[in-house]
Design an enzyme around this catalytic site. Sequence first.
Site, PDB file in Angstrom:
ATOM      1  N   GLU A 230      38.128  42.200  35.728  1.00  0.00           N
ATOM      2  CA  GLU A 230      38.564  41.562  36.980  1.00  0.00           C
ATOM      3  C   GLU A 230      39.506  40.396  36.695  1.00  0.00           C
ATOM      4  OE1 GLU A 230      37.995  42.964  39.955  1.00  0.00           O
ATOM      5  OE2 GLU A 230      37.111  44.453  38.636  1.00  0.00           O
TER       6      GLU A 230
ATOM      7  N   TRP B 276      42.828  41.759  36.093  1.00  0.00           N
ATOM      8  CA  TRP B 276      43.525  42.078  37.349  1.00  0.00           C
ATOM      9  C   TRP B 276      44.273  40.837  37.849  1.00  0.00           C
ATOM     10  CZ3 TRP B 276      45.090  46.255  39.702  1.00  0.00           C
ATOM     11  CH2 TRP B 276      44.402  47.453  39.545  1.00  0.00           C
TER      12      TRP B 276
ATOM     13  N   TRP C 129      55.879  51.703  60.901  1.00  0.00           N
ATOM     14  CA  TRP C 129      54.528  51.321  61.311  1.00  0.00           C
ATOM     15  C   TRP C 129      54.442  51.355  62.831  1.00  0.00           C
ATOM     16  CZ3 TRP C 129      51.327  50.493  57.179  1.00  0.00           C
ATOM     17  CH2 TRP C 129      51.901  50.164  55.953  1.00  0.00           C
TER      18      TRP C 129
ATOM     19  N   ASN D  23      35.287  40.995  47.926  1.00  0.00           N
ATOM     20  CA  ASN D  23      36.370  41.895  47.506  1.00  0.00           C
ATOM     21  C   ASN D  23      36.278  43.291  48.128  1.00  0.00           C
ATOM     22  OD1 ASN D  23      38.671  42.685  45.783  1.00  0.00           O
ATOM     23  ND2 ASN D  23      37.142  43.996  44.813  1.00  0.00           N
TER      24      ASN D  23
ATOM     25  N   TRP E  78      51.473  45.798  56.141  1.00  0.00           N
ATOM     26  CA  TRP E  78      50.582  45.003  55.289  1.00  0.00           C
ATOM     27  C   TRP E  78      50.970  43.524  55.302  1.00  0.00           C
ATOM     28  CZ3 TRP E  78      52.767  42.294  51.267  1.00  0.00           C
ATOM     29  CH2 TRP E  78      53.991  42.725  50.760  1.00  0.00           C
TER      30      TRP E  78
ATOM     31  N   TRP F 269      46.860  43.535  48.928  1.00  0.00           N
ATOM     32  CA  TRP F 269      47.335  44.189  50.156  1.00  0.00           C
ATOM     33  C   TRP F 269      48.184  45.420  49.851  1.00  0.00           C
ATOM     34  CZ3 TRP F 269      46.195  44.210  55.180  1.00  0.00           C
ATOM     35  CH2 TRP F 269      45.307  43.224  55.614  1.00  0.00           C
TER      36      TRP F 269
HETATM   37  C1  LIG Z   1      43.518  42.709  50.350  1.00  0.00           C
HETATM   38  C2  LIG Z   1      43.070  41.791  49.238  1.00  0.00           C
HETATM   39  C3  LIG Z   1      43.466  40.465  49.248  1.00  0.00           C
HETATM   40  C4  LIG Z   1      43.070  39.609  48.217  1.00  0.00           C
HETATM   41  N1  LIG Z   1      43.480  38.302  48.249  1.00  0.00           N
HETATM   42  C5  LIG Z   1      43.132  37.470  47.239  1.00  0.00           C
HETATM   43  C6  LIG Z   1      43.551  36.127  47.243  1.00  0.00           C
HETATM   44  O1  LIG Z   1      44.276  35.670  48.141  1.00  0.00           O
HETATM   45  N2  LIG Z   1      43.143  35.331  46.223  1.00  0.00           N
HETATM   46  C7  LIG Z   1      42.354  35.804  45.203  1.00  0.00           C
HETATM   47  O2  LIG Z   1      42.009  35.024  44.304  1.00  0.00           O
HETATM   48  N3  LIG Z   1      41.957  37.072  45.171  1.00  0.00           N
HETATM   49  C8  LIG Z   1      42.314  37.923  46.151  1.00  0.00           C
HETATM   50  N4  LIG Z   1      41.887  39.218  46.124  1.00  0.00           N
HETATM   51  C9  LIG Z   1      41.127  39.698  44.955  1.00  0.00           C
HETATM   52  C10 LIG Z   1      39.602  39.588  45.079  1.00  0.00           C
HETATM   53  O3  LIG Z   1      39.169  40.049  46.308  1.00  0.00           O
HETATM   54  C11 LIG Z   1      39.090  38.155  44.865  1.00  0.00           C
HETATM   55  O4  LIG Z   1      39.679  37.603  43.713  1.00  0.00           O
HETATM   56  C12 LIG Z   1      37.573  38.156  44.706  1.00  0.00           C
HETATM   57  O5  LIG Z   1      36.979  38.643  45.877  1.00  0.00           O
HETATM   58  C13 LIG Z   1      37.092  36.781  44.375  1.00  0.00           C
HETATM   59  O6  LIG Z   1      35.694  36.746  44.349  1.00  0.00           O
HETATM   60  P1  LIG Z   1      34.909  36.257  43.070  1.00  0.00           P
HETATM   61  O7  LIG Z   1      35.518  35.004  42.550  1.00  0.00           O
HETATM   62  O8  LIG Z   1      33.474  36.247  43.404  1.00  0.00           O
HETATM   63  O9  LIG Z   1      35.271  37.416  42.062  1.00  0.00           O
HETATM   64  P2  LIG Z   1      34.552  38.063  40.768  1.00  0.00           P
HETATM   65  O10 LIG Z   1      34.124  39.403  41.172  1.00  0.00           O
HETATM   66  O11 LIG Z   1      33.514  37.124  40.239  1.00  0.00           O
HETATM   67  O12 LIG Z   1      35.747  38.188  39.773  1.00  0.00           O
HETATM   68  C14 LIG Z   1      36.155  37.138  38.895  1.00  0.00           C
HETATM   69  C15 LIG Z   1      37.582  36.746  39.138  1.00  0.00           C
HETATM   70  O13 LIG Z   1      38.469  37.804  38.854  1.00  0.00           O
HETATM   71  C16 LIG Z   1      39.610  37.715  39.706  1.00  0.00           C
HETATM   72  N5  LIG Z   1      39.698  38.945  40.494  1.00  0.00           N
HETATM   73  C17 LIG Z   1      38.682  39.740  40.872  1.00  0.00           C
HETATM   74  N6  LIG Z   1      39.157  40.816  41.538  1.00  0.00           N
HETATM   75  C18 LIG Z   1      40.482  40.676  41.602  1.00  0.00           C
HETATM   76  C19 LIG Z   1      41.533  41.454  42.159  1.00  0.00           C
HETATM   77  N7  LIG Z   1      41.316  42.616  42.793  1.00  0.00           N
HETATM   78  N8  LIG Z   1      42.788  40.983  42.063  1.00  0.00           N
HETATM   79  C20 LIG Z   1      43.054  39.837  41.414  1.00  0.00           C
HETATM   80  N9  LIG Z   1      42.107  39.063  40.860  1.00  0.00           N
HETATM   81  C21 LIG Z   1      40.844  39.476  40.943  1.00  0.00           C
HETATM   82  C22 LIG Z   1      39.408  36.530  40.619  1.00  0.00           C
HETATM   83  O14 LIG Z   1      40.108  35.419  40.094  1.00  0.00           O
HETATM   84  C23 LIG Z   1      37.913  36.322  40.557  1.00  0.00           C
HETATM   85  O15 LIG Z   1      37.536  34.997  40.808  1.00  0.00           O
HETATM   86  C24 LIG Z   1      42.273  40.101  47.148  1.00  0.00           C
HETATM   87  C25 LIG Z   1      41.882  41.438  47.152  1.00  0.00           C
HETATM   88  C26 LIG Z   1      42.267  42.278  48.181  1.00  0.00           C
HETATM   89  C27 LIG Z   1      41.824  43.708  48.155  1.00  0.00           C
END
Ligand SMILES: Cc1cc2nc3c(=O)[nH]c(=O)nc-3n(C[C@H](O)[C@H](O)[C@H](O)COP(=O)(O)OP(=O)(O)OC[C@H]3O[C@@H](n4cnc5c(N)ncnc54)[C@H](O)[C@@H]3O)c2cc1C
Length: 478
Positions: free
Chosen positions: A283, A286, A314, A349, A367, A390
């Site tokens: 993650e 990512w 759209w 997420n 989007w 997105w």
């Molecule tokens: C439509 C959409 C919009 C999103 N917008 C954002 C946003 O504005 N800011 C944001 O930080 N994340 C965003 N994410 C990614 C992800 O949803 C969040 O990072 C995550 O929910 C954060 O929760 P956590 O810290 O508990 O994550 P954990 O599950 O604990 O993961 C650890 C860290 O990994 C990173 N991470 C995890 N998943 C992703 C991912 N898919 N993409 C990029 N980094 C990731 C984050 O920094 C996160 O804190 C988005 C995802 C989607 C599908």
Amino acid sequence: MLAWRSVTTIIHWFRRDLRVSDNVALHEAYSRGDRLVPFFFWENDLADGPDSAPARTALAKSALGSLARNLEALGHRLVVRRGDPAVELRKLATETGASAVFANRGYEPGDRARDAAVEAALAPSSVPLHTFKDAVVWEGREILTAAGGVYTIFTPYSKAWKARPIPPPRPKLGKAKQSVPPGIASWALPADVVEPRDATGPEAVAGGERAAHRALEAFVEKRVYEYAGTRDFPALDGGTSRLSPHLRQGTIGIRTILARLQAAGESAANDAARKGCETWLTEWVWREFYHQILSNHPQVATRCYRPEYDALEWAGTDAQFDAWRAGRTGYPIVDAAMRCLDQTGWMHNRLRMIASMFLTKDLLVPWQRGERWFMRRLADGDLAANSGGWQWSAGTGTDAAPYFRIFNPATQGRRFDADGEFIRRWIPELASMKGDAVHAPWEEPLAAGRTGYPRPIVDHAVQRGLCLAMFKAARVGL
Ligand SMILES: Cc1cc2nc3c(=O)[nH]c(=O)nc-3n(C[C@H](O)[C@H](O)[C@H](O)COP(=O)(O)OP(=O)(O)OC[C@H]3O[C@@H](n4cnc5c(N)ncnc54)[C@H](O)[C@@H]3O)c2cc1C
């Protein structure tokens, strides 16, 4: 005591790095200079700009209050100014006799434009702006394919990323060698820049460096080992780390997190626990991947990564967009997610994936509109991850052929909120609805009709067909 101007003075400009530990540019400024001037520029739109979100503003304020106190405890004084950063930095450099301004790099198009303007404004005084890599482990063009190109597919990027050693955290800032004299004007922080409080409620996030470290410790002590099995279930408390808002403010360093994760991985008791650590690391990759994409393809901030999809027609309406924002689409898992976002600034997420896919592929709304709305609500709103997420959902991003991946919201609800616990928490109209009907209340119109919960504003099966046709039309000739 050395005279003010005979010592090497370096200004550290805090931006998205509101911390004293594991901060690359701050550490460099402190070690290379005799005197450190910690500086924060209060953007006029910090609280009320077109993109500011109430939850993010609240977090920024508490992180800033915590930073000011952490600096003070080490004998440093944070100088805060408002106005135009280029003008203020030039003035401050003259007042303090600073020989350089240090800052950590940002990767958004706006960050680059701002830094270029500041660099130009400082040039006549021969004060350089030095920026450092801090927010990510590997940036821009540091990880390239064998052919020398930038990775655009996640899996090979992740493999290359994981093959490299992760640099260790930088040391915490030391005690002030020479303090900033009180004569240097500083704008007083507003009264609502607060002492970070402990979070209350499952969706609340506390700000500040201490809170960030506590969140990390709470997660890596135990939960990370279960992460592979818990990460997709929004009703679970602690299924994910909730560190993203801290990353957004920079109240914890990425190297600190990854060093702690590495240690947790080494003490994992079995394969399942090791899998949890490995999945969590992915993650973080990512996050790096989307930063790398934004940095090398800045147009993804507003346009489709795949240019052919800029021509998508759209058909969604303003009324449908409004229903989605308000959590009144008639699809419970989507509505619960949107109401949670609205009230707390947080969305899990899995729910971000469901809600964004519903807006784009069921409601056929571009989007970009959803991306902007998330930005105005999310505590962790971050351009790279948000536009990446997105575009992943919309099917316009870096994946090979994902436009036909369309979630069925009721099926998603049944899989990831099987007991309907999250739905009932956020949709009071459905709180007393029994059993599986909570995922598809339209199947029990009598029960649902009494609650005031809306009927579905679109038919998923019909919209799915329209969505596929919309993509097919844009792909003609490819
Ligand atoms: C439509 C959409 C919009 C999103 N917008 C954002 C946003 O504005 N800011 C944001 O930080 N994340 C965003 N994410 C990614 C992800 O949803 C969040 O990072 C995550 O929910 C954060 O929760 P956590 O810290 O508990 O994550 P954990 O599950 O604990 O993961 C650890 C860290 O990994 C990173 N991470 C995890 N998943 C992703 C991912 N898919 N993409 C990029 N980094 C990731 C984050 O920094 C996160 O804190 C988005 C995802 C989607 C599908």
